[in-house]
Design a protein around this motif. Structure first.
Motif, PDB file in Angstrom:
ATOM      1  N   THR A 149      57.375  70.786  68.611  1.00  0.00           N
ATOM      2  CA  THR A 149      58.637  70.789  68.252  1.00  0.00           C
ATOM      3  C   THR A 149      59.222  71.392  67.092  1.00  0.00           C
ATOM      4  O   THR A 149      60.131  72.405  67.265  1.00  0.00           O
ATOM      5  CB  THR A 149      58.958  69.212  68.347  1.00  0.00           C
ATOM      6  N   TRP A 150      58.367  71.265  66.165  1.00  0.00           N
ATOM      7  CA  TRP A 150      58.827  71.924  64.855  1.00  0.00           C
ATOM      8  C   TRP A 150      58.361  73.418  64.769  1.00  0.00           C
ATOM      9  O   TRP A 150      59.116  74.195  64.218  1.00  0.00           O
ATOM     10  CB  TRP A 150      57.937  71.376  63.704  1.00  0.00           C
ATOM     11  N   GLN A 151      57.414  73.923  65.571  1.00  0.00           N
ATOM     12  CA  GLN A 151      57.297  75.185  65.639  1.00  0.00           C
ATOM     13  C   GLN A 151      58.454  76.144  66.203  1.00  0.00           C
ATOM     14  O   GLN A 151      58.630  77.028  65.927  1.00  0.00           O
ATOM     15  CB  GLN A 151      55.771  75.762  66.428  1.00  0.00           C
ATOM     16  N   ARG A 152      58.977  75.536  67.325  1.00  0.00           N
ATOM     17  CA  ARG A 152      59.851  75.992  68.085  1.00  0.00           C
ATOM     18  C   ARG A 152      61.202  75.931  67.298  1.00  0.00           C
ATOM     19  O   ARG A 152      62.109  76.715  67.073  1.00  0.00           O
ATOM     20  CB  ARG A 152      60.243  75.333  69.568  1.00  0.00           C
ATOM     21  N   LEU A 153      61.580  74.529  66.845  1.00  0.00           N
ATOM     22  CA  LEU A 153      62.773  74.269  66.171  1.00  0.00           C
ATOM     23  C   LEU A 153      63.040  75.200  64.796  1.00  0.00           C
ATOM     24  O   LEU A 153      64.184  75.441  64.241  1.00  0.00           O
ATOM     25  CB  LEU A 153      63.012  72.922  65.992  1.00  0.00           C
ATOM     26  N   LEU A 154      61.783  75.244  63.958  1.00  0.00           N
ATOM     27  CA  LEU A 154      61.890  75.877  62.694  1.00  0.00           C
ATOM     28  C   LEU A 154      61.428  77.429  62.808  1.00  0.00           C
ATOM     29  O   LEU A 154      61.020  77.903  61.670  1.00  0.00           O
ATOM     30  CB  LEU A 154      61.035  75.149  61.726  1.00  0.00           C
ATOM     31  N   SER A 155      61.481  77.907  64.060  1.00  0.00           N
ATOM     32  CA  SER A 155      61.083  79.439  64.036  1.00  0.00           C
ATOM     33  C   SER A 155      62.214  80.220  63.594  1.00  0.00           C
ATOM     34  O   SER A 155      62.684  81.265  64.195  1.00  0.00           O
ATOM     35  CB  SER A 155      60.571  79.733  65.219  1.00  0.00           C
ATOM     36  N   LEU A 156      63.234  79.715  62.516  1.00  0.00           N
ATOM     37  CA  LEU A 156      64.301  80.681  62.326  1.00  0.00           C
ATOM     38  C   LEU A 156      64.227  82.102  61.436  1.00  0.00           C
ATOM     39  O   LEU A 156      64.887  82.799  61.368  1.00  0.00           O
ATOM     40  CB  LEU A 156      64.843  79.591  61.079  1.00  0.00           C
ATOM     41  N   PHE A 157      62.798  82.153  61.052  1.00  0.00           N
ATOM     42  CA  PHE A 157      62.589  83.367  60.200  1.00  0.00           C
ATOM     43  C   PHE A 157      61.573  84.032  61.186  1.00  0.00           C
ATOM     44  O   PHE A 157      61.075  85.184  60.368  1.00  0.00           O
ATOM     45  CB  PHE A 157      62.155  83.073  58.916  1.00  0.00           C
ATOM     46  N   VAL A 158      61.283  84.092  62.218  1.00  0.00           N
ATOM     47  CA  VAL A 158      60.426  84.888  63.049  1.00  0.00           C
ATOM     48  C   VAL A 158      61.262  85.417  64.346  1.00  0.00           C
ATOM     49  O   VAL A 158      62.139  84.458  64.784  1.00  0.00           O
ATOM     50  CB  VAL A 158      59.222  84.355  63.393  1.00  0.00           C
ATOM     51  N   PRO A 159      60.944  86.488  64.785  1.00  0.00           N
ATOM     52  CA  PRO A 159      61.861  86.989  65.970  1.00  0.00           C
ATOM     53  C   PRO A 159      61.675  86.153  67.286  1.00  0.00           C
ATOM     54  O   PRO A 159      62.638  86.178  68.048  1.00  0.00           O
ATOM     55  CB  PRO A 159      61.585  88.617  65.896  1.00  0.00           C
ATOM     56  N   VAL A 160      60.569  85.674  67.416  1.00  0.00           N
ATOM     57  CA  VAL A 160      60.138  84.785  68.778  1.00  0.00           C
ATOM     58  C   VAL A 160      59.446  83.339  68.449  1.00  0.00           C
ATOM     59  O   VAL A 160      58.884  83.431  67.349  1.00  0.00           O
ATOM     60  CB  VAL A 160      59.227  85.779  69.747  1.00  0.00           C
ATOM     61  N   PRO A 161      60.039  82.506  69.280  1.00  0.00           N
ATOM     62  CA  PRO A 161      59.212  81.264  69.105  1.00  0.00           C
ATOM     63  C   PRO A 161      57.845  81.196  69.050  1.00  0.00           C
ATOM     64  O   PRO A 161      57.184  80.277  68.395  1.00  0.00           O
ATOM     65  CB  PRO A 161      59.768  80.350  70.160  1.00  0.00           C
ATOM     66  N   ALA A 162      57.176  82.163  69.821  1.00  0.00           N
ATOM     67  CA  ALA A 162      55.755  82.263  69.866  1.00  0.00           C
ATOM     68  C   ALA A 162      55.148  82.564  68.502  1.00  0.00           C
ATOM     69  O   ALA A 162      54.012  82.090  68.381  1.00  0.00           O
ATOM     70  CB  ALA A 162      55.368  83.420  70.863  1.00  0.00           C
ATOM     71  N   LEU A 163      55.924  82.825  67.399  1.00  0.00           N
ATOM     72  CA  LEU A 163      55.459  83.113  66.102  1.00  0.00           C
ATOM     73  C   LEU A 163      55.765  81.914  65.181  1.00  0.00           C
ATOM     74  O   LEU A 163      55.783  81.770  64.217  1.00  0.00           O
ATOM     75  CB  LEU A 163      56.097  84.438  65.471  1.00  0.00           C
ATOM     76  N   GLY A 164      55.953  80.870  66.077  1.00  0.00           N
ATOM     77  CA  GLY A 164      56.364  79.361  65.260  1.00  0.00           C
ATOM     78  C   GLY A 164      55.632  78.875  64.123  1.00  0.00           C
ATOM     79  O   GLY A 164      56.055  78.456  62.995  1.00  0.00           O
TER      80      GLY A 164
END
Length: 392
Positions: free
Chosen positions: A219-234
């Motif tokens: 949840t936090w890896q996806r929700l806080l992936s504000l500074f990476v271009p894709v959620p996979a880099l969460g």
């Protein structure tokens, strides 16, 4: 172009001349490009206002505003919505403006102009995005409390002036935007205008308890992936946020222990912190009900997050340039290769039959990297000058 009937109309009213007039005159492609260009300007304005809000919030820290603005400019979610046609750009701009105005109330006191501007911003915010209701509510509460605590001798009504003015602003906001949410309620049964039962049936969404959703690391890896271009880099995104934010929290605690923080500093920090916590809580509730975990939904909390991260990167004035540069380099390691990959794919097979121009896009990225590097160097010089003057 995003066109969702349950969203408030202000953003779409701004885009209507481009989406309608240019579509009829020059075609869909020209209208879409013009709308994106306008949204880029709104995104740039949002970043600038975030920097201004940081300066108003903590005016004694000269490094905070430029670093906050740099961090906001490097937010991949902000870059993404600015390059498309989403109302998140206008919402982020209005969020920062509302919080900047609230900080002015706290630090400088009320004026008629500020009360009028508060009414205008509150109306615009609620006509842009429902999530901004949290921002407006926190700002109104803080301003009224400031007046109740410190307004005893300001005028004839004293401390009650803020309460009366706040009630008046609340009525104006309700009259300007309430009709739209009543319309949603009439059409769908909810003020959000959503159809959770239909979504569950057609999109296979599932409702889960908020506590269960919050306990999931993904949840936090996806929700806080504000500074990476894709959620996979969460996971990387969490590091980019957590490391400077932890330093920022530690710097705040040190300032509090050493009694360098004033009452106004604490009040401003409380407003920013409460607003961010409520935005995150609202997003968790929305996602637990079947909504998506999109990091762009946290953009109304970007000011607080960027200020906290900037405080961590600049907690040592002498090392501010090095810390900010290292953070920027780590961000670029993940963003630039992704950008290059997208440019190559766009050149090979433009999606949807629309033309792609990877050459100009790469030139623009290069210019942006140069501008961001200059900003990092400037932050380092300001930090060195501040450290030198402090030593003297």
């Amino acid at each position: 172009m995003q066109s969702v009937s349950q969203h408030p109309p202000l953003f779409y009213l701004i885009m209507a001349p481009l989406a309608g007039g240019l579509t009829d005159w020059a075609g869909v492609l020209a209208a879409g490009l013009a709308a994106r260009a306008l949204n880029v300007l709104l995104g740039a304005a949002a970043v600038a206002v975030i920097g201004y809000a940081a300066q108003v919030a903590f005016p004694r820290n000269r490094l905070l505003a430029p670093t906050t603005m740099l961090i906001a400019a490097l937010c991949c979610s902000m870059l993404g919505v600015s390059g498309a046609v989403y109302n998140d750009t206008l919402a982020t701009l209005l969020m920062a403006a509302c919080l900047a105005l609230t900080c002015q109330f706290i630090r400088q006191g009320p004026t008629r102009r500020r009360w009028l501007l508060l009414a205008v911003l509150g109306c615009a915010a609620l006509l842009t995005r429902l999530s901004l209701m949290v921002v407006v509510a926190v700002c109104m509460l803080a301003i009224v409390l400031e007046g109740m605590v410190r307004g005893a001798g300001r005028d004839r009504w004293g401390r009650w002036t803020a309460l009366l003015n706040g009630a008046g602003v609340g009525v104006l906001v309700a009259l300007s935007a309430g009709w739209f949410y009543l319309r949603n309620l009439r059409l769908t049964g909810t003020i959000t205008g959503g159809h959770p039962e239909w979504a569950a049936e057609h999109f296979n969404t599932h409702q889960v308890p908020v506590s269960e959703l919050a306990a999931r690391p993904e949840t936090w890896q996806r929700l806080l992936s504000l500074f990476v271009p894709v959620p996979a880099l969460g996971g990387v995104g969490l590091v980019l946020i957590a490391a400077p934010a932890a330093c920022g929290l530690a710097a705040g605690v040190v300032a509090l222990v050493r009694r360098r923080a004033t009452g106004a500093d604490l009040a401003v920090a409380g407003v920013l912190g409460l607003e961010a916590v409520l935005i995150v809580a609202m997003q968790l509730k929305y996602s637990a009900g079947g909504g998506g975990l999109h990091p762009r939904y946290l953009l109304p909390a970007l000011l607080t997050l960027a200020v906290l991260m900037a405080g961590g990167l600049t907690c040592s004035r002498r090392l501010a340039g090095i810390a900010t540069g290292a953070w920027f380099a780590l961000w670029a390691v993940f963003f630039v290769p992704w950008w290059w990959q997208q440019a190559q794919q766009g050149a090979a097979a433009p999606a949807g039959g629309f033309p792609a121009w990877p050459g100009p896009a790469i030139v623009l990225l290069g210019a942006a990297l140069v501008a961001w590097t200059i900003a990092v160097v400037r932050i380092g010089r300001l930090g060195g000058a501040a450290a030198l003057s402090g030593a003297e």
